[in-house]
Design an enzyme around this catalytic site. Structure first.
Site, PDB file in Angstrom:
ATOM      1  N   TYR A 146       0.719  -1.281  -0.167  1.00 57.66           N
ATOM      2  CA  TYR A 146       0.167  -0.212  -0.078  1.00 57.66           C
ATOM      3  C   TYR A 146       0.760   1.181   0.177  1.00 57.66           C
ATOM      4  CZ  TYR A 146      -3.481   3.275   1.695  1.00 57.66           C
ATOM      5  OH  TYR A 146      -4.276   4.651   2.075  1.00 57.66           O
ATOM      6  N   ASP A 241       9.336   2.862  -0.263  1.00 56.12           N
ATOM      7  CA  ASP A 241       8.128   3.678   0.595  1.00 56.12           C
ATOM      8  C   ASP A 241       8.556   2.991   2.239  1.00 56.12           C
ATOM      9  OD1 ASP A 241       5.990   4.407   1.995  1.00 56.12           O
ATOM     10  OD2 ASP A 241       4.652   3.699   0.739  1.00 56.12           O
ATOM     11  N   LYS A 269       4.307   9.000   8.983  1.00 53.01           N
ATOM     12  CA  LYS A 269       3.979   8.140  10.318  1.00 53.01           C
ATOM     13  C   LYS A 269       5.227   8.588  11.161  1.00 53.01           C
ATOM     14  CE  LYS A 269       1.108   5.129   8.340  1.00 53.01           C
ATOM     15  NZ  LYS A 269       0.794   4.084   7.270  1.00 53.01           N
TER      16      LYS A 269
HETATM   17  C1  LIG Z   1       0.556   4.685   5.679  1.00 56.37           C
HETATM   18  C2  LIG Z   1       1.225   4.496   4.473  1.00 56.37           C
HETATM   19  C3  LIG Z   1       1.095   5.437   3.519  1.00 56.37           C
HETATM   20  C4  LIG Z   1       0.160   6.264   3.309  1.00 56.37           C
HETATM   21  O1  LIG Z   1       0.220   7.518   4.435  1.00 56.37           O
HETATM   22  P1  LIG Z   1      -0.850   8.520   4.942  1.00 56.37           P
HETATM   23  O2  LIG Z   1      -0.147   9.323   5.663  1.00 56.37           O
HETATM   24  O3  LIG Z   1      -1.846   7.381   5.576  1.00 56.37           O
HETATM   25  O4  LIG Z   1      -1.371   9.140   3.558  1.00 56.37           O
HETATM   26  C5  LIG Z   1       2.038   5.268   2.644  1.00 56.37           C
HETATM   27  N1  LIG Z   1       2.642   3.975   2.284  1.00 56.37           N
HETATM   28  C6  LIG Z   1       3.041   3.081   3.186  1.00 56.37           C
HETATM   29  C7  LIG Z   1       4.033   2.205   3.171  1.00 56.37           C
HETATM   30  C8  LIG Z   1       1.971   3.457   4.393  1.00 56.37           C
HETATM   31  O5  LIG Z   1       2.043   2.479   5.342  1.00 56.37           O
END
Ligand SMILES: *Cc1c(COP(=O)(O)O)cnc(C)c1O
Length: 434
Positions: A146, A241, A269
């Protein structure tokens, strides 16, 4: 052991009228696990209290950011102090510079960084940059990974190994995902074949270096290394990511642990300490494509917001100074082993995947190495496990396909309480199916 969730229920009912599905992010509605979503009154350390006064040991950690636990005094202090100077200026202020310096120092592949307000935004911008810098269009992602709700990446795999992008959200035109390719995680053969076929049209491969959004799925040895080699050989960029893995696997990220240098890194995060933040960064020669230096437009009203930056700075400073990662791993290992043993002793087949301080309890017998094997997990059984834990005061993520997080605020007592709750819950689940 029945508990009253009267207030949560009332708030949730009221919320249905004005909030879509009663929530502001879908998984919070508890659709995957059933029951009343708990409305939270407050959190402190490893604990959450709902509006009916129930206390939980929290393993959701706001989905990853809260590595220091809730309301950490150092974060509160930094935020209070920043707030007295104003919430936002729409001009540069020192906290964003200090956080940028700290992150660039921690991640050798990142020389320059741009702050945004969410992980989604960071991925969206990194992809735009990758396409501009390579003058190519195709983006490769992995099934089950994701990357936020970026239109072009809201694509999963159909069933076969290698498919063309088919949107998995309504409202995403096929044209937008036409340049997206989806591969199975941990499958180097499929990656090799795709590069052989379309290598000269691929702008970037984006990957969660440890997948955490189909439940935790670690990279198999050589997977990330080969992606690095493939992309380099074909002039494509490699994007890590690290929105979850950044400062979760250790001070730095997966790239620090695995000693790999991606071209671009997405963060979020943890670096916001619980506030809305994202960031993307990389080598100077790439980042200079971004406005105001280059032609790739990207901007944000609240980007580099001083409150979020201060919370992030307080979080990373503490992580750097205390180096609590060894203890975090130790606690997580204790938890994983305890839960695994409890499941075994009650004949409940589970697989636990864990890396550093995050993990998933998969209700399945076979190893979970990609989306296909993750989807075989019994989500209904997980739902019963989740409810059993919840009523015993343990808050797990409300879906089989999410990661659970341990924070530095968790104690051995928390862990042992959790294992005991798991023992009782597994006893209830018994050996029957479903
Ligand atoms: C949470 C997450 C996102 C998206 O971040 P948001 O702040 O919710 O938009 C993108 N990539 C990864 C791997 C994530 O866990």
């Amino acid at each position: 052991m029945t508990t009253s969730d009267r207030r949560s229920e009332a708030l949730f009912r009221r919320a249905q009228r004005v909030l879509v599905g009663g929530v502001n992010s879908p998984v919070r509605a508890f659709k995957a696990v059933g029951g009343v979503p708990r409305w939270i009154a407050r959190g402190r350390g490893s604990a959450l209290w709902d509006v009916d006064g129930h206390r939980y040991v929290d393993y959701c950690g706001s989905w990853g950011p809260l590595i220091l636990g809730h309301a950490h005094p150092a974060v509160l202090k930094a935020v209070r102090s920043a707030l007295t100077r104003g919430a936002s200026f729409g001009a540069s202020s020192e906290p964003e510079l200090r956080l940028a310096e700290l992150i660039c120092e921690a991640l050798p592949s990142v020389e320059q960084i741009r702050f945004v307000s969410s992980g989604t935004e960071s991925v969206m911008s990194a992809i735009r940059l990758a396409r501009a810098a390579t003058q190519r269009d195709i983006i490769v992602k992995f099934a089950g990974c994701y990357h936020g709700h970026v239109d072009s990446l809201l694509v999963q795999v159909g069933s076969g190994a290698l498919t063309l992008g088919v949107p998995s959200s309504a409202g995403v035109p096929h044209a937008v995902t036409q340049a997206t390719r989806v591969l199975p995680y941990n499958d180097l053969t499929a990656a090799g074949q795709l590069f052989q076929k379309e290598g000269d049209r691929i702008a970037a491969v984006i990957v969660e270096p440890v997948a955490a959004n189909m439940g935790v799925v670690p990279p198999q040895p050589g997977f990330l290394e080969e992606l690095r080699a493939l992309t380099t050989r074909h002039g494509a960029l490699l994007i890590f990511d690290e929105v979850i893995t950044g400062f979760r696997l250790g001070f730095g990220g997966a790239q620090t642990q695995y000693r790999l240098a991606p071209d671009l890194t997405c963060l979020g995060k943890i670096i916001g300490g619980g506030f809305p933040v994202g960031a993307y960064g990389g080598h100077r020669t790439l980042m200079k494509w971004v406005a105001p230096l280059g032609p790739v437009y990207q901007a944000g009203t609240l980007s580099g917001n001083p409150i979020a930056m201060s919370a992030g700075l307080a979080t990373l400073t503490l992580l750097q100074r205390r180096a609590g990662y060894a203890r975090l791993e130790q606690l997580t290992r204790r938890l994983v082993e305890g839960v695994r043993t409890a499941a075994w002793s009650h004949g409940v087949p589970i697989r636990m995947n864990s890396v550093a301080s995050f993990f998933t309890v998969f209700f399945t017998q076979e190893p979970v190495v990609d989306e296909r094997t993750a989807r075989r997990a019994d989500a209904r059984r997980y739902a019963r496990f989740f409810q059993g834990m919840l009523k015993r005061g343990v808050y797990f993520p409300p879906s089989q396909f999410e990661a659970a997080f341990v924070s530095v605020a968790h104690t051995e007592q928390d862990i042992d309480r959790t294992i005991e709750a798991a023992r009782l819950t597994f006893a209830e689940l018994g050996t029957g199916r479903g």
